[in-house]
Design a protein around this motif. Structure first.
Motif, PDB file in Angstrom:
ATOM      1  N   ALA A 135       0.833  -1.208   0.000  1.00 51.54           N
ATOM      2  CA  ALA A 135       0.000   0.000   0.000  1.00 51.54           C
ATOM      3  C   ALA A 135       0.861   1.250   0.000  1.00 51.54           C
ATOM      4  CB  ALA A 135      -0.927  -0.004   1.214  1.00 51.54           C
ATOM      5  N   PHE A 136       1.886   1.258   0.844  1.00 50.46           N
ATOM      6  CA  PHE A 136       2.778   2.410   0.929  1.00 50.46           C
ATOM      7  C   PHE A 136       3.514   2.618  -0.395  1.00 50.46           C
ATOM      8  CE2 PHE A 136       6.709   4.617   1.950  1.00 50.46           C
ATOM      9  CZ  PHE A 136       6.256   5.641   2.771  1.00 50.46           C
ATOM     10  N   CYS A 137       4.020   1.532  -0.975  1.00 51.57           N
ATOM     11  CA  CYS A 137       4.776   1.631  -2.231  1.00 51.57           C
ATOM     12  C   CYS A 137       3.888   2.099  -3.383  1.00 51.57           C
ATOM     13  CB  CYS A 137       5.414   0.279  -2.569  1.00 51.57           C
ATOM     14  SG  CYS A 137       6.728  -0.228  -1.440  1.00 51.57           S
ATOM     15  N   VAL A 138       2.672   1.569  -3.455  1.00 49.86           N
ATOM     16  CA  VAL A 138       1.751   1.967  -4.516  1.00 49.86           C
ATOM     17  C   VAL A 138       1.367   3.438  -4.369  1.00 49.86           C
ATOM     18  CG1 VAL A 138      -0.590   1.643  -5.434  1.00 49.86           C
ATOM     19  CG2 VAL A 138       0.839  -0.348  -4.922  1.00 49.86           C
ATOM     20  N   ALA A 139       1.071   3.861  -3.149  1.00 49.29           N
ATOM     21  CA  ALA A 139       0.721   5.267  -2.903  1.00 49.29           C
ATOM     22  C   ALA A 139       1.872   6.191  -3.291  1.00 49.29           C
ATOM     23  CB  ALA A 139       0.351   5.471  -1.438  1.00 49.29           C
ATOM     24  N   PHE A 140       3.086   5.777  -2.959  1.00 49.36           N
ATOM     25  CA  PHE A 140       4.274   6.574  -3.307  1.00 49.36           C
ATOM     26  C   PHE A 140       4.461   6.620  -4.819  1.00 49.36           C
ATOM     27  CE2 PHE A 140       8.834   6.897  -4.232  1.00 49.36           C
ATOM     28  CZ  PHE A 140       9.147   8.073  -3.571  1.00 49.36           C
ATOM     29  N   ALA A 141       4.308   5.464  -5.481  1.00 49.74           N
ATOM     30  CA  ALA A 141       4.504   5.388  -6.933  1.00 49.74           C
ATOM     31  C   ALA A 141       3.482   6.242  -7.682  1.00 49.74           C
ATOM     32  CB  ALA A 141       4.413   3.937  -7.395  1.00 49.74           C
ATOM     33  N   PHE A 142       2.260   6.323  -7.156  1.00 50.68           N
ATOM     34  CA  PHE A 142       1.210   7.104  -7.811  1.00 50.68           C
ATOM     35  C   PHE A 142       1.236   8.572  -7.380  1.00 50.68           C
ATOM     36  CE2 PHE A 142      -0.303   3.017  -8.979  1.00 50.68           C
ATOM     37  CZ  PHE A 142      -1.194   3.180 -10.031  1.00 50.68           C
ATOM     38  N   GLY A 143       2.126   8.917  -6.459  1.00 48.71           N
ATOM     39  CA  GLY A 143       2.246  10.303  -6.020  1.00 48.71           C
ATOM     40  C   GLY A 143       1.041  10.814  -5.261  1.00 48.71           C
ATOM     41  N   PHE A 144       0.421   9.949  -4.465  1.00 52.09           N
ATOM     42  CA  PHE A 144      -0.777  10.350  -3.735  1.00 52.09           C
ATOM     43  C   PHE A 144      -0.462  11.369  -2.648  1.00 52.09           C
ATOM     44  CE2 PHE A 144      -3.298   6.180  -4.560  1.00 52.09           C
ATOM     45  CZ  PHE A 144      -3.647   6.653  -5.813  1.00 52.09           C
ATOM     46  N   ASP A 145      -1.454  12.217  -2.369  1.00 54.32           N
ATOM     47  CA  ASP A 145      -1.315  13.169  -1.274  1.00 54.32           C
ATOM     48  C   ASP A 145      -1.535  12.439   0.056  1.00 54.32           C
ATOM     49  OD1 ASP A 145      -4.051  12.761  -1.007  1.00 54.32           O
ATOM     50  OD2 ASP A 145      -4.610  14.692  -1.858  1.00 54.32           O
ATOM     51  N   THR A 146      -1.456  13.175   1.136  1.00 53.35           N
ATOM     52  CA  THR A 146      -1.529  12.558   2.466  1.00 53.35           C
ATOM     53  C   THR A 146      -2.851  11.833   2.696  1.00 53.35           C
ATOM     54  OG1 THR A 146      -0.080  14.259   3.368  1.00 53.35           O
ATOM     55  CG2 THR A 146      -1.376  13.002   4.946  1.00 53.35           C
ATOM     56  N   GLU A 147      -3.960  12.439   2.280  1.00 54.60           N
ATOM     57  CA  GLU A 147      -5.278  11.836   2.499  1.00 54.60           C
ATOM     58  C   GLU A 147      -5.384  10.460   1.852  1.00 54.60           C
ATOM     59  OE1 GLU A 147      -8.770  15.037   2.802  1.00 54.60           O
ATOM     60  OE2 GLU A 147      -7.563  15.277   0.992  1.00 54.60           O
ATOM     61  N   LEU A 148      -5.006  10.386   0.566  1.00 59.94           N
ATOM     62  CA  LEU A 148      -5.126   9.126  -0.152  1.00 59.94           C
ATOM     63  C   LEU A 148      -4.097   8.107   0.322  1.00 59.94           C
ATOM     64  CD1 LEU A 148      -5.853  10.340  -3.808  1.00 59.94           C
ATOM     65  CD2 LEU A 148      -7.438   9.296  -2.186  1.00 59.94           C
ATOM     66  N   THR A 149      -2.928   8.582   0.732  1.00 54.12           N
ATOM     67  CA  THR A 149      -1.918   7.666   1.270  1.00 54.12           C
ATOM     68  C   THR A 149      -2.414   7.027   2.562  1.00 54.12           C
ATOM     69  OG1 THR A 149      -0.094   8.929   0.286  1.00 54.12           O
ATOM     70  CG2 THR A 149       0.460   7.464   2.112  1.00 54.12           C
ATOM     71  N   VAL A 150      -3.011   7.837   3.425  1.00 54.21           N
ATOM     72  CA  VAL A 150      -3.601   7.303   4.658  1.00 54.21           C
ATOM     73  C   VAL A 150      -4.667   6.264   4.318  1.00 54.21           C
ATOM     74  CG1 VAL A 150      -5.086   7.858   6.626  1.00 54.21           C
ATOM     75  CG2 VAL A 150      -3.117   9.298   6.114  1.00 54.21           C
ATOM     76  N   GLY A 151      -5.504   6.576   3.320  1.00 55.14           N
ATOM     77  CA  GLY A 151      -6.544   5.645   2.906  1.00 55.14           C
ATOM     78  C   GLY A 151      -5.982   4.328   2.410  1.00 55.14           C
ATOM     79  N   MET A 152      -4.914   4.394   1.595  1.00 47.77           N
ATOM     80  CA  MET A 152      -4.265   3.177   1.092  1.00 47.77           C
ATOM     81  C   MET A 152      -3.666   2.364   2.244  1.00 47.77           C
ATOM     82  SD  MET A 152      -4.582   2.875  -2.243  1.00 47.77           S
ATOM     83  CE  MET A 152      -3.300   1.670  -2.603  1.00 47.77           C
ATOM     84  N   LEU A 153      -3.043   3.054   3.196  1.00 46.80           N
ATOM     85  CA  LEU A 153      -2.424   2.362   4.333  1.00 46.80           C
ATOM     86  C   LEU A 153      -3.468   1.712   5.233  1.00 46.80           C
ATOM     87  CD1 LEU A 153       0.473   4.782   5.339  1.00 46.80           C
ATOM     88  CD2 LEU A 153       0.674   2.508   4.340  1.00 46.80           C
ATOM     89  N   LEU A 154      -4.604   2.356   5.390  1.00 49.29           N
ATOM     90  CA  LEU A 154      -5.671   1.750   6.175  1.00 49.29           C
ATOM     91  C   LEU A 154      -6.159   0.460   5.518  1.00 49.29           C
ATOM     92  CD1 LEU A 154      -7.711   4.896   7.292  1.00 49.29           C
ATOM     93  CD2 LEU A 154      -6.666   3.211   8.808  1.00 49.29           C
ATOM     94  N   VAL A 155      -6.334   0.503   4.194  1.00 50.41           N
ATOM     95  CA  VAL A 155      -6.744  -0.704   3.473  1.00 50.41           C
ATOM     96  C   VAL A 155      -5.694  -1.807   3.648  1.00 50.41           C
ATOM     97  CG1 VAL A 155      -7.174  -1.716   1.201  1.00 50.41           C
ATOM     98  CG2 VAL A 155      -8.120   0.528   1.762  1.00 50.41           C
ATOM     99  N   GLY A 156      -4.413  -1.422   3.555  1.00 50.34           N
ATOM    100  CA  GLY A 156      -3.349  -2.404   3.663  1.00 50.34           C
ATOM    101  C   GLY A 156      -3.142  -2.952   5.058  1.00 50.34           C
ATOM    102  N   SER A 157      -3.578  -2.207   6.071  1.00 50.60           N
ATOM    103  CA  SER A 157      -3.272  -2.581   7.455  1.00 50.60           C
ATOM    104  C   SER A 157      -4.410  -3.259   8.204  1.00 50.60           C
ATOM    105  CB  SER A 157      -2.840  -1.327   8.245  1.00 50.60           C
ATOM    106  OG  SER A 157      -1.701  -0.739   7.653  1.00 50.60           O
ATOM    107  N   VAL A 158      -5.602  -3.291   7.597  1.00 48.11           N
ATOM    108  CA  VAL A 158      -6.708  -3.968   8.273  1.00 48.11           C
ATOM    109  C   VAL A 158      -6.615  -5.474   8.053  1.00 48.11           C
ATOM    110  CG1 VAL A 158      -8.312  -2.018   8.195  1.00 48.11           C
ATOM    111  CG2 VAL A 158      -8.206  -3.613   6.262  1.00 48.11           C
ATOM    112  N   ALA A 159      -7.476  -6.214   8.733  1.00 47.24           N
ATOM    113  CA  ALA A 159      -7.477  -7.677   8.622  1.00 47.24           C
ATOM    114  C   ALA A 159      -8.068  -8.121   7.292  1.00 47.24           C
ATOM    115  CB  ALA A 159      -8.285  -8.266   9.783  1.00 47.24           C
ATOM    116  N   GLY A 160      -7.993  -9.422   7.048  1.00 43.49           N
ATOM    117  CA  GLY A 160      -8.598  -9.974   5.849  1.00 43.49           C
ATOM    118  C   GLY A 160     -10.115  -9.830   5.892  1.00 43.49           C
ATOM    119  N   GLY A 161     -10.725  -9.708   4.732  1.00 40.73           N
ATOM    120  CA  GLY A 161     -12.166  -9.529   4.665  1.00 40.73           C
ATOM    121  C   GLY A 161     -12.917 -10.849   4.759  1.00 40.73           C
TER     122      GLY A 161
END
Length: 314
Positions: free
Chosen positions: A81-107
């Motif tokens: 999530a962190f690498c993808v957010a960095f590669a896409f140049g996301f701002d802080t809001e979207l980076t936080v969103g990507m990290l939340l998706v990456g850090s939660v449990a399995g669905g």
């Protein structure tokens, strides 16, 4: 029965349709923003009602597989999530969103996909339960660790919320299932519909709250989410394959790693950050059900072909 199953399988379609309504008529849903957490609590309760102490005992029988799966869950997805957010140049809001998706449990959808793909369903349920409990602590810790330098991540608040939203309802569900199993068995067929309705409504609310910005970043966030999901599914399968696990376990862990509890990620984003930060979780909620269904269908057909070839005389 077949028509009921079809309703569940068409979850991505219902999510897209209601999201379309929310996008063009956001006023219908923005007033429901306070209902995101209660809706998610209902989903977690429904999950708990499908679990029993026996599911947690499965962990002892599959210690190695569960250990590898959970490690990949909380290692691969946050880093990806962190690498993808960095590669896409996301701002802080979207980076936080990507990290939340990456850090939660399995669905919980991973359990359904695993079953359809002829994976190890007992292992899937065990992994989902364990990662859900561990996520109560690991989710805020991982988000804080990876982005806490530039953003004030409310770790204590997230811990308390995850305890209330996840741990308590899941535990309540397990207890109810343990002591009132006959009643639960009768009501069990409606649980998938309750969960589906709740997650579709959560998605619609988040779309309505961030409708004005979806036009600007919707496509690029969708591309990032698709890449993130693909990384999880791919590494979940091939790392376990290289470690020597059989095909059923590899498929199971692939789903557990690649399919996230993105509804929880979206809810946490709205509660502690911004509606924009919930956008990755919203899109992930729709996409991972599409990718999971396609992959489950492929693996299911592959299993049939493999079994037929084994029965054919050489």
């Amino acid at each position: 029965m077949e028509s009921c199953r079809m309703v569940i399988q068409l979850f991505p379609l219902w999510a897209l349709l209601l999201s379309g309504v929310a996008f063009f008529q956001p006023s219908l849903f923005t007033g429901l923003s306070a209902q995101i957490v209660p809706l998610l609590t209902i989903i977690m309760l429904a999950m708990g009602l499908t679990l029993s102490p026996a599911d947690f005992k499965q962990v002892l029988k599959n210690r190695k597989a569960v250990g590898v799966g959970v490690l990949l869950q909380f290692l691969v997805m946050p880093i990806a999530a962190f690498c993808v957010a960095f590669a896409f140049g996301f701002d802080t809001e979207l980076t936080v969103g990507m990290l939340l998706v990456g850090s939660v449990a399995g669905g919980t959808s991973s359990n359904v996909m695993c079953y359809l793909a002829k994976g190890d369903t007992a292992l899937s349920i065990s992994m989902t339960a364990i990662s859900t409990l561990l996520g109560v602590v690991l989710t805020p810790f991982l988000v804080s660790l990876m982005i806490g330098q530039s953003v004030d991540v409310p770790v204590a608040g997230m811990l308390i919320s995850l305890f209330k939203i996840v741990l308590l309802p899941v535990a309540a569900g397990v207890l109810i299932n343990t002591f009132f199993s006959k009643f639960v068995r009768k009501a069990e067929p409606i649980f998938p519909y309750i969960s589906m309705f709740a997650i579709v409504l959560i998605i619609a609310i988040v779309v309505a709250l961030s409708a004005s910005k979806i036009v600007q970043v919707g496509l690029i966030v969708a591309a990032a989410v698709i890449l993130h999901n693909a990384i999880g599914l791919t590494l979940g399968y091939w790392v376990t394959y290289l470690l020597g696990f059989d095909a059923r376990v590899c498929r199971t862990i692939a789903f557990e790693v690649g399919l996230q509890n993105s509804g929880l990620a979206a809810a946490l984003a709205v509660k502690f950050f911004t509606p924009m930060a919930a956008l990755p979780g919203t899109i992930f909620s729709v996409w991972h059900n599409i990718s999971g269904s396609l992959l489950a269908s492929y693996w299911s057909r592959r299993s049939v072909l493999d079994n037929d070839s084994e029965k054919t005389p050489k």
